[in-house]
Motif scaffolding. Structure first.
Motif, PDB file in Angstrom:
ATOM      1  N   PHE A   1       0.836  -1.204   0.000  1.00  0.00           N
ATOM      2  CA  PHE A   1       0.000   0.000   0.000  1.00  0.00           C
ATOM      3  C   PHE A   1       0.878   1.264   0.000  1.00  0.00           C
ATOM      4  N   GLY A   2       1.898   1.260   0.850  1.00  0.00           N
ATOM      5  CA  GLY A   2       2.768   2.435   0.990  1.00  0.00           C
ATOM      6  C   GLY A   2       3.481   2.770  -0.313  1.00  0.00           C
ATOM      7  N   LEU A   3       3.855   1.733  -1.078  1.00  0.00           N
ATOM      8  CA  LEU A   3       4.550   1.983  -2.337  1.00  0.00           C
ATOM      9  C   LEU A   3       3.619   2.699  -3.316  1.00  0.00           C
ATOM     10  N   GLU A   4       2.320   2.337  -3.258  1.00  0.00           N
ATOM     11  CA  GLU A   4       1.395   2.990  -4.186  1.00  0.00           C
ATOM     12  C   GLU A   4       1.142   4.449  -3.781  1.00  0.00           C
ATOM     13  N   LEU A   5       1.296   4.752  -2.487  1.00  0.00           N
ATOM     14  CA  LEU A   5       1.201   6.164  -2.091  1.00  0.00           C
ATOM     15  C   LEU A   5       2.377   6.949  -2.681  1.00  0.00           C
ATOM     16  N   GLU A   6       3.541   6.270  -2.714  1.00  0.00           N
ATOM     17  CA  GLU A   6       4.715   6.918  -3.319  1.00  0.00           C
ATOM     18  C   GLU A   6       4.502   7.128  -4.817  1.00  0.00           C
ATOM     19  N   VAL A   7       3.833   6.147  -5.463  1.00  0.00           N
ATOM     20  CA  VAL A   7       3.570   6.269  -6.902  1.00  0.00           C
ATOM     21  C   VAL A   7       2.720   7.515  -7.155  1.00  0.00           C
ATOM     22  N   ARG A   8       1.727   7.733  -6.297  1.00  0.00           N
ATOM     23  CA  ARG A   8       0.866   8.922  -6.458  1.00  0.00           C
ATOM     24  C   ARG A   8       1.720  10.197  -6.437  1.00  0.00           C
ATOM     25  N   GLN A   9       2.632  10.227  -5.490  1.00  0.00           N
ATOM     26  CA  GLN A   9       3.440  11.445  -5.361  1.00  0.00           C
ATOM     27  C   GLN A   9       4.450  11.569  -6.497  1.00  0.00           C
ATOM     28  N   LYS A  10       5.042  10.425  -6.867  1.00  0.00           N
ATOM     29  CA  LYS A  10       5.996  10.487  -7.990  1.00  0.00           C
ATOM     30  C   LYS A  10       5.293  10.910  -9.277  1.00  0.00           C
ATOM     31  N   ALA A  11       3.987  10.589  -9.347  1.00  0.00           N
ATOM     32  CA  ALA A  11       3.223  10.962 -10.544  1.00  0.00           C
ATOM     33  C   ALA A  11       2.903  12.452 -10.541  1.00  0.00           C
ATOM     34  N   GLY A  12       3.182  13.131  -9.417  1.00  0.00           N
ATOM     35  CA  GLY A  12       2.973  14.586  -9.373  1.00  0.00           C
ATOM     36  C   GLY A  12       1.790  15.020  -8.517  1.00  0.00           C
ATOM     37  N   LEU A  13       1.144  14.073  -7.810  1.00  0.00           N
ATOM     38  CA  LEU A  13       0.011  14.458  -6.963  1.00  0.00           C
ATOM     39  C   LEU A  13       0.522  14.778  -5.554  1.00  0.00           C
ATOM     40  N   ASP A  14      -0.109  15.762  -4.915  1.00  0.00           N
ATOM     41  CA  ASP A  14       0.276  16.120  -3.542  1.00  0.00           C
ATOM     42  C   ASP A  14      -0.094  14.991  -2.589  1.00  0.00           C
ATOM     43  N   PRO A  15       0.566  14.937  -1.406  1.00  0.00           N
ATOM     44  CA  PRO A  15       0.245  13.851  -0.446  1.00  0.00           C
ATOM     45  C   PRO A  15      -1.216  13.886  -0.006  1.00  0.00           C
ATOM     46  N   TRP A  16      -1.847  15.049  -0.022  1.00  0.00           N
ATOM     47  CA  TRP A  16      -3.230  15.156   0.459  1.00  0.00           C
ATOM     48  C   TRP A  16      -4.236  15.159  -0.708  1.00  0.00           C
ATOM     49  N   ASP A  17      -3.747  14.817  -1.907  1.00  0.00           N
ATOM     50  CA  ASP A  17      -4.608  14.818  -3.100  1.00  0.00           C
ATOM     51  C   ASP A  17      -5.462  13.546  -3.128  1.00  0.00           C
ATOM     52  N   LEU A  18      -6.772  13.698  -3.236  1.00  0.00           N
ATOM     53  CA  LEU A  18      -7.670  12.537  -3.249  1.00  0.00           C
ATOM     54  C   LEU A  18      -8.234  12.259  -4.652  1.00  0.00           C
ATOM     55  N   SER A  19      -7.610  12.854  -5.677  1.00  0.00           N
ATOM     56  CA  SER A  19      -8.111  12.630  -7.048  1.00  0.00           C
ATOM     57  C   SER A  19      -7.969  11.162  -7.415  1.00  0.00           C
ATOM     58  N   PRO A  20      -8.955  10.636  -8.117  1.00  0.00           N
ATOM     59  CA  PRO A  20      -8.843   9.239  -8.561  1.00  0.00           C
ATOM     60  C   PRO A  20      -7.660   9.074  -9.509  1.00  0.00           C
ATOM     61  N   LEU A  21      -6.855   8.044  -9.271  1.00  0.00           N
ATOM     62  CA  LEU A  21      -5.723   7.741 -10.143  1.00  0.00           C
ATOM     63  C   LEU A  21      -5.870   6.284 -10.572  1.00  0.00           C
ATOM     64  N   VAL A  22      -6.016   6.100 -11.887  1.00  0.00           N
ATOM     65  CA  VAL A  22      -6.362   4.778 -12.413  1.00  0.00           C
ATOM     66  C   VAL A  22      -5.341   4.358 -13.460  1.00  0.00           C
ATOM     67  N   VAL A  23      -4.914   3.095 -13.357  1.00  0.00           N
ATOM     68  CA  VAL A  23      -3.927   2.564 -14.318  1.00  0.00           C
ATOM     69  C   VAL A  23      -4.673   1.745 -15.373  1.00  0.00           C
ATOM     70  N   LEU A  24      -4.380   2.015 -16.642  1.00  0.00           N
ATOM     71  CA  LEU A  24      -4.928   1.227 -17.751  1.00  0.00           C
ATOM     72  C   LEU A  24      -3.754   0.710 -18.595  1.00  0.00           C
TER      73      LEU A  24
END
Ligand code: SF4
Length: 359
Positions: free
Chosen positions: A309-332
């Motif tokens: 789970f923690g690694l995917e939080l890092e992916v969100r941030q590496k993708a450019g989203l802030d730590p408090w960003d709740l935008s849906p992020l979907v992989v296709l």
């Protein structure tokens, strides 16, 4: 004397007081609590009772986890409130099996740590205990260790011994009622098939308390600290194109205001494809692998065995989203052009989590 044990917070202090009051009595603990649900929570409570009994030098026997027969016993009483008819049947059931065990072991007396639980009626327990124990020719010992500041001392003992504190009585029905009143999701019932440990879950607590045992065996000192955080669970979700469901993987902390939306991808920047509704972002599997340092060959491989789970939080941030960003992020696999439909049903709530800090 056979001592039916419900949990370590109740038993640790109770057993010490029994020792003082019955210095010549051999105490045998009996953990028989098939009411506890889910099974992971049962294991957690048992593990802590084993640790407490080891510290106190009290022999402990584990009863059978015959959950189905407990369910049959309380059938029709699922909606009863706590302290109601379902609880009476629950006490009777646990006392019946405990009294039988006491007789089998040749013990003449039995009691229960339920007597020290502040949320239970001593009168109700005394009546049930005496009635049931008598059928097996065993005497039920009623003690009140709550009075005269006992409850406070019990809490102090629990803190000193760093015991595991559960926050619900034990059964599925009491838990459901409690969470409905608290307007919180039934997070205890989430146990992902992919085996991933979710934050604030029973599985996470089990791992923490197992690690605590390892530290103790190694003679290491530690603290267990609590902290507040925003928790999240995905209930379900999908992405469709022309009514066909596309393989997809929804990252943690993806939240939609409405559970369903439709629209199209409008732009792409830094590997993120921006949808024109609900702040949804897409990324390709190749981009995900690059950010996560993984090499998943397909979406099926990713969502059946995702990284921590923690690694995917890092992916969100590496993708450019802030730590408090709740935008849906979907992989296709690939981000298609044209109209897409998206459904994401998730829950977020304020929660408290424990962490083990080796000193
Ligand atoms: S609320 Fe507690 S005592 Fe009552 S039935 Fe459930 S587990 Fe048993």
């Amino acid at each position: 004397m056979l001592v039916h044990i419900c949990c370590s917070v109740d038993s640790h202090y109770f057993l010490q007081r029994l020792r003082e009051d019955f210095p010549n009595e051999r105490l045998v603990g009996f953990f028989y609590d098939p009411n506890i649900h889910p099974y992971s929570e049962y294991r957690l409570r048992l593990m802590d009772v084993e640790r407490s009994c080891r510290k106190l030098g009290v022999e402990l026997i584990e009863g059978e986890y015959d959950y189905e027969s407990w369910l049959n016993a309380v059938r029709g009483l699922e909606h009863e409130p706590e302290k109601g008819a379902r609880c009476s049947v629950c006490f009777d059931r646990r006392f019946e099996v405990s009294a039988r065990k006491a007789r089998e072991l040749g013990e003449r007396r039995m009691t229960s740590t339920l007597l020290t639980s502040p949320k239970k009626s001593i009168e109700q327990l005394k009546e049930a205990g005496e009635r049931i124990a008598a059928k097996e020719g065993v005497a039920f010992v009623t003690v009140d260790y709550r009075a005269g500041g006992g409850t406070q001392r019990q809490q102090e003992e629990a803190k000193k011994a760093k015991l595991y504190r559960q926050d619900y009585c034990g059964c599925l029905f009491g838990l459901t009622q409690q969470r409905v009143q608290q307007e919180r999701p039934l997070a205890e019932l989430f146990d992902p098939v992919d085996g991933r440990t979710l934050p604030g879950s029973i599985q996470e607590r089990l791992a923490l308390y197992e690690e605590r045992l390892r530290l103790e065996e190694a003679g290491r000192n530690y603290r267990i600290v609590r902290h507040k955080f925003l928790n999240w669970r995905l209930l379900y979700g999908w992405v469709k194109r022309k009514k066909e469901t596309l393989p997809s993987h929804i990252l943690p902390y993806s939240v939609m205001k409405r559970r369903y939306t439709s629209g199209k991808v409008e732009c792409e920047s830094g590997g993120l494809h921006c949808f024109n509704r609900e702040e949804v972002r897409f990324m390709t599997l190749a981009r995900y692998n690059a950010l996560a340092g993984t090499d998943y060959a397909s979406l099926e491989a990713l969502f059946s065995s995702p990284p921590a789970f923690g690694l995917e939080l890092e992916v969100r941030q590496k993708a450019g989203l802030d730590p408090w960003d709740l935008s849906p992020l979907v992989v296709l696999e690939e981000v298609p052009e044209g109209k897409l439909e998206i459904l994401i049903e998730s829950e977020t709530w304020r929660d408290v989590r424990e962490k083990l800090v080796p000193l």
